[in-house]
Design a protein around this motif. Structure first.
Motif, PDB file in Angstrom:
ATOM      1  N   ALA A  87     -10.246  84.478 114.926  1.00 53.45           N
ATOM      2  CA  ALA A  87     -10.768  84.062 115.600  1.00 53.45           C
ATOM      3  C   ALA A  87     -11.238  82.453 116.320  1.00 53.45           C
ATOM      4  O   ALA A  87     -10.607  81.885 114.589  1.00 53.45           O
ATOM      5  CB  ALA A  87     -11.198  84.666 117.262  1.00 53.45           C
ATOM      6  N   ASP A  88     -12.486  82.248 116.013  1.00 56.46           N
ATOM      7  CA  ASP A  88     -12.791  80.516 115.950  1.00 56.46           C
ATOM      8  C   ASP A  88     -13.482  80.759 114.742  1.00 56.46           C
ATOM      9  O   ASP A  88     -13.275  78.979 113.989  1.00 56.46           O
ATOM     10  CB  ASP A  88     -13.754  80.105 116.721  1.00 56.46           C
ATOM     11  N   LYS A  89     -14.014  81.482 113.909  1.00 53.78           N
ATOM     12  CA  LYS A  89     -14.419  81.883 112.636  1.00 53.78           C
ATOM     13  C   LYS A  89     -13.295  81.996 111.388  1.00 53.78           C
ATOM     14  O   LYS A  89     -13.678  81.962 110.557  1.00 53.78           O
ATOM     15  CB  LYS A  89     -15.207  82.711 112.222  1.00 53.78           C
ATOM     16  N   ARG A  90     -11.797  81.655 112.215  1.00 56.13           N
ATOM     17  CA  ARG A  90     -10.546  81.794 110.901  1.00 56.13           C
ATOM     18  C   ARG A  90     -10.640  81.352 110.272  1.00 56.13           C
ATOM     19  O   ARG A  90     -10.996  79.335 109.700  1.00 56.13           O
ATOM     20  CB  ARG A  90      -9.443  81.946 112.268  1.00 56.13           C
ATOM     21  N   CYS A  91     -10.304  81.423 108.755  1.00 55.51           N
ATOM     22  CA  CYS A  91     -10.170  79.776 107.477  1.00 55.51           C
ATOM     23  C   CYS A  91      -9.702  80.947 106.452  1.00 55.51           C
ATOM     24  O   CYS A  91      -9.578  80.806 105.539  1.00 55.51           O
ATOM     25  CB  CYS A  91     -11.575  80.679 107.014  1.00 55.51           C
ATOM     26  N   ILE A  92      -7.939  81.298 106.895  1.00 51.23           N
ATOM     27  CA  ILE A  92      -6.802  81.879 106.508  1.00 51.23           C
ATOM     28  C   ILE A  92      -6.329  80.595 106.026  1.00 51.23           C
ATOM     29  O   ILE A  92      -5.862  80.515 104.727  1.00 51.23           O
ATOM     30  CB  ILE A  92      -6.318  82.055 107.009  1.00 51.23           C
ATOM     31  N   ARG A  93      -6.608  78.994 106.854  1.00 49.19           N
ATOM     32  CA  ARG A  93      -5.952  78.087 106.225  1.00 49.19           C
ATOM     33  C   ARG A  93      -6.951  77.240 105.014  1.00 49.19           C
ATOM     34  O   ARG A  93      -6.923  76.641 103.538  1.00 49.19           O
ATOM     35  CB  ARG A  93      -5.785  76.704 107.284  1.00 49.19           C
TER      36      ARG A  93
END
Length: 1074
Positions: A87-93
């Motif tokens: 969610a808010d801690k997503r870091c796929i990019r």
């Protein structure tokens, strides 16, 4: 972009970097503001992060495993996949950016420093400091360089997404706007720079913005499908004007029916040291000045054309009234304002999708209306254009003082615009230049400065009235409206006293009266003037359809600048008497100018405003009925306006060609200072229309006329209002014009076969069955099906798309089945090759038995014909369309909506097995919402209902016209009659322009439904590949001809003609039983 650090990467990382460059990288235009008169051609790039992330998520475990070995030295703990996608801690990019730099092994450190996808648009010092500390803590060398490289690379992954009504700030970073093309429109100063910009379809994810831009979608030769919009860019010193104009547009956008250029959003943008304030606006193909000057656009001639042009321009008065009386709606309250546009001129009236709209509110002003104030509102106005400005505005500018002015300054300015418009209607563009010269000369007579304004600083120039008299002396005989417009301008608009001029409300009322009076005058004059014959109308329509759309003419008014200099010489009195026109006196020059006549005469045809739509309306309402005599004299209302026996080009419309026959590229609005130049090589694609090739004129010996069958309709005798000419055979085979009384006594001729019917589907079938190399029909058809050549026009819009024929074979379709069979087979022939894996055919009744998939070529066509025969409707079998659609939608959901699809649904709309009746509508709405949630492109999946019969027409029209607005979904549905144009049948649901086209049946009231059925039934029974077209519907013996289908009692035929039979028994007996 790809760094050199990191040593060797595993195979999947290399695959990622390869795909990044080849599949996900998108070229965009330069972000710098070009200097005046320049065109910047440098490029940037952004990453399609949606595609990148989709690919990464499917292979995330493999990617993490690939970079894991580099982490073991610092005891890196392999994270759960959920932590990367949390969610808010997503870091796929963030992971993708690091992989592009070959530093994917640092993802755990970046995530630990709270460098998340959501933070990429910002440069947060605290986060960067934390990141640097963690990198040094883990003994990572070159920590500062890693951070700098990341900060530099990330902006390509963070391109802003446009949304309708956006008001965003893109500052404190290097934001790359996603425009793939940007070309400056205005080159003559002003308060802002205006650009025509294009953006790839995939970068508009907001469904509301996609709908707002639907009519601008075009295929770009370099960037594929793109939307076009206008970008108005203000510098920091013009920020106040930007804010004022933005607020004006926001206030005006509530007036849905007011013809004002649509406001789409705004944003501020900082790139390097430059900071701009930008408005996103609806794109106008040209302004009124360009419209008049365009060589591809000539003045209207016929009364209907003149009336429609004025009616279109009068709409601008409604926009002025909306500006003068403005209501802001915020929450539950309303605030009322008095407004002034203050800069009405041809430059600020744009042509948008065939409609004139008011634009440029940079000098507009709005003042809150005082309660119970009955005085005419007044305010101080700054700016404006001198040429079209009112005298009181010029006086304030001359005295360098502020003077309160009334709203009728806009009445004066619009009066000037109408005066120039009247000049164009009567004299054309050269007349406009003459009128401007008159005003310039008049201003200098009394020692004034050279200006082309309409007043002398106090009152209207006397020369203006003299010019209007000159126009009236040369007005066309049938023009009943332009003199009324000129009278209104002089008596109510161009007046010295502002209080004597019409208010905008009064002006709108007076313009409506002008229209009414012009119609009355025309009706009275019709008795003394001959009406334009249908043959003339067809000739006009043929050339009109061959003309380039306005703005695409290949020639330009390249002498405009030169004319300005010569005009200045005239006004200065400095014209030389020494051979001012050498061409007139030098025979050698004149002779040399005749060289290459063929090339010089190859000039593109020009459009006449509204002519095509008017002629199509008139010819559809008065269709020419001709006997199928074979002598080539009969004409039908085909789209290309050509004789029905000269079907040399029945392919769909092709792009406009230049003199060499090569397709022209799209012509963007070019700066007026440069003239309308040919394409400059930057690849703007053509609008979705083209130029037809006129058939060559060949000499041939007329064939012997063939006797035609005769039908007498005893219930309703034909009248001249139903059709103009009945072609009758006499001894010489000539056509005669019959009087109304004689028509009542004489029978009407039935066409010999379906190719004599006035429907484009019939003409298309005739062409498709006869195209190919000369020789035997077998050879032609063998060649055609072997190649399965694609339709060049349809191929432009149908690519990588599944095509499905959904055929309603419920009991209610039994009366139409011969026509359904004909239409289905014709559509299959027309779409041949467009679906790479073959088209599918689905039936609503007993689909498991009859459905076919992947049909291609001649085999597929024969399979379709046999299936249509076996799937013929039976008694007591009712269609449940909701169940059929749900099955198709479910298949698309299961594949993740990956393949674009168009359903062509052949139906009458009865759907008696659908319970409740609106269940099919619910299924469509539910699926459309699912498409939007999945983020598919506009019209990714569409439904085109092809209607048979009229009983359930309103049900299908409601699906077409009401669903989108009622449920706020993308418009994916179209409906039309099987008698409509072939483009409408196939592309109606796919292209907004075709969807908006409400064409329907072409009248053929002289034929009963039974006559139609017999013609198609006979054709289908003889339609076996290979078959000669001359034998499709009749056999010849000497000079006589006979049809082989059963005759109705009203048909005259020879006794020797026996009715044909079918294996299933009499078709009409089965029909009556059902």
């Amino acid at each position: 972009m790809v760094g050199a650090n990191g040593g060797k990467s595993s195979g999947i990382v290399e695959v990622f970097i390869t795909k990044l460059h080849k599949d996900w990288m998108r070229t965009v235009t330069c972000q710098c503001q070009p200097s005046e008169g320049s065109l910047c051609i440098c490029k940037g790039y952004i990453i399609d992060v949606d595609l990148m992330e989709e690919w990464m998520i499917e292979r995330l475990a493999q990617l993490l495993e690939a970079v894991a070995p580099k982490m073991t030295s610092r005891l890196w703990q392999f994270p759960k996949l959920e932590t990367i996608l949390d969610a808010d801690k997503r870091c796929i990019r963030v992971f993708g950016i690091l992989l592009s730099l070959r530093r994917g092994e640092l993802i755990d450190i970046f995530r630990g420093a709270r460098v998340f996808d959501i933070n990429l648009n910002y440069s947060i010092p605290g986060i960067m400091d934390s990141l640097q500390s963690k990198l040094k803590e883990k003994n990572i060398p070159d920590a500062e360089k890693i951070i700098d490289d990341f900060e530099s690379a990330k902006w390509a992954f963070c391109s802003p997404r446009l949304k309708l009504d956006m008001d965003d700030t893109f500052e404190d970073g290097i934001f790359i706007m996603p425009f793939c093309r940007r070309e400056r429109i205005n080159l003559k100063g002003g308060t802002a720079l205006v650009f025509q910009v294009a953006i790839k379809q995939e970068f508009i994810s907001d469904p509301r913005l996609r709908r707002a831009l639907a009519n601008t979608l075009y295929r770009d030769e370099e960037y594929d499908m793109c939307y076009v919009l206008a970008l108005k860019s203000f510098s920091e010193k013009s920020k106040d004007i930007y804010e004022w104009e933005k607020q004006a547009f926001i206030g005006l956008r509530d007036g849905q029916d007011v013809p004002i250029v649509k406001y789409l959003g705004s944003y501020s943008h900082e790139y390097g040291r430059e900071k701009t304030y930008n408005l996103l606006l609806e794109y106008g193909q040209m302004d009124l000045d360009e419209y008049w000057a365009d060589l591809g656009n000539i003045p209207p001639v016929r009364w209907e054309e003149i009336l429609r042009f004025w009616g279109s321009l009068f709409k601008v008065a409604e926009a002025i009234r909306g500006t003068h009386d403005l209501t802001f709606k915020r929450g539950g309250t309303e605030k009322h304002y008095n407004g002034w546009h203050a800069d009405i001129k041809p430059d600020n009236i744009l042509r948008v999708n065939g409609q004139f709209k008011l634009a440029d509110f940079g000098f507009a002003k709005f003042v809150k209306r005082a309660e119970k104030d009955e005085k005419a509102p007044q305010s101080y106005i700054e700016g404006g254009t001198e040429a079209f400005g009112a005298p009181e505005v010029a006086q304030a500018r001359l005295r360098k003082t502020k003077i309160e002015v009334t709203q009728t300054i806009d009445t004066w300015s619009f009066g000037c615009v109408l005066s120039v418009a009247a000049t164009w209607v009567i004299l054309g563009f050269q007349g406009i230049e003459q009128f401007r010269a008159l005003r310039t000369i008049a201003a200098k007579k009394d020692g004034g400065t050279a200006t082309d304004r309409f007043h002398d600083g106090d009152s209207v120039l006397p020369d203006i009235k003299q010019w209007h008299n000159y126009l009236i002396d040369h007005v066309r005989v049938g023009d009943t409206i332009t003199p009324l417009v000129l009278e209104l301008i002089e008596s109510k608009m161009l007046l010295k006293n502002p209080d004597d001029r019409l208010t905008s409300r009064q002006l709108c009322e007076r313009l409506e009266k002008v229209i009414r009076h012009a119609k009355i005058d025309h009706q009275e004059s019709v008795a003394y003037n001959k009406e334009t014959s249908d043959s003339v109308k067809r000739a006009l329509l043929t050339i009109e359809k061959a003309a380039a759309p306005p703005g695409n003419a290949s020639q330009a008014r390249s002498n405009a600048q030169k004319s300005m200099v010569e005009l200045q010489d005239v006004t200065d009195g400095t014209v030389s008497n020494q051979n001012p026109h050498p061409l007139l006196f030098n025979p050698s020059i004149r002779a040399s100018n005749r060289v290459g006549k063929d090339k010089k005469m190859n000039i593109p045809f020009a459009k006449t405003p509204h002519r095509q739509e008017i002629l199509e309306e008139e010819l559809k309402s008065r269709y020419l009925v001709s006997a199928a005599s074979g002598n080539g004299e009969g004409l039908s209302c085909l789209d290309n306006g050509t004789p029905t026996d000269s079907l040399t080009n029945m392919d769909s419309p092709h792009p406009l060609n230049d003199a060499s026959g090569k397709p022209l590229k799209h012509q963007p609005r070019t700066p007026k200072a440069q003239g309308r130049l040919p394409n400059d090589g930057y690849g703007w694609a053509l609008p979705l229309s083209g130029r037809m090739e006129l058939p060559p004129i060949e000499e041939s010996t007329p064939s012997r006329p063939t006797p035609s069958l005769i039908v007498t309709d005893t219930n309703k005798p034909p009248t001249l209002t139903e059709f103009d000419i009945i072609q009758r055979q006499d001894g010489k085979g000539k056509a005669k014009v019959e009087e109304k009384e004689e028509l009542r006594e004489n029978p009407v001729r039935l066409p010999e076969d379906v190719f004599g019917l006035p429907y484009e589907i019939c003409k298309t079938r005739q062409y498709l069955q006869t195209k190919g190399p000369r020789g035997t029909i077998e050879k032609k058809l063998k060649s055609f099906w072997k190649k399965e050549s694609k339709d060049s026009h349809l191929e432009t819009f149908i690519f990588e798309r599944d095509l499905v024929l959904v055929i309603d074979n419920g009991t209610s379709m039994l009366p139409y089945w011969p026509i359904v069979t004909f239409v289905a087979v014709t559509l299959a022939m027309k779409i041949a090759g467009l679906d790479d894996d073959g088209y599918d055919v689905r039936f609503t009744i007993n689909g498991r038995k009859h459905d076919k998939f992947g049909l291609k070529g001649a085999k597929g066509l024969e399979t379709l014909k046999k299936t249509l025969e076996s799937a013929e409707p039976e008694q007591l079998k009712q269609t449940d369309m909701s169940n059929v659609l749900d099955s198709l939608f479910r298949k698309s959901r299961q594949t993740g909506y990956r393949k674009a699809t168009t359903l062509l649904v052949l139906t009458d709309g009865a759907w008696k097995g659908t319970v409740p009746a609106n269940k099919a509508e619910s299924k469509i709405v539910e699926f459309a919402k699912d498409l939007e949630k999945a983020g598919t492109l506009d019209r990714h999946y569409t439904l085109g209902f092809i209607r048979f019969g009229d009983e359930f027409r309103e049900r299908l029209k409601a699906l077409d016209d009401e669903l989108s607005e009622k449920y706020q979904i993308c418009d994916i549905v179209d409906q039309t009659s099987w008698k409509s144009s072939i483009n409408k049948l196939i592309l109606g649901s796919l292209l907004p322009a075709e969807d908006a086209n409400d064409e329907d049946d072409i009248p053929a009231s002289y034929l009963s439904e039974e006559d139609h059925i017999r013609l198609f039934q006979n054709f289908n029974s003889n339609d076996r590949l290979p078959t000669s077209p001359s034998r499709l519907s009749h056999s010849r013996s000497g000079s006589s001809s006979s049809l082989s289908f059963p005759r109705s009692p009203t048909m005259t035929s020879s006794p020797s003609e026996a009715p044909s039979t079918r294996s299933k028994g009499s078709y009409f007996s089965r029909l009556n039983k059902s």
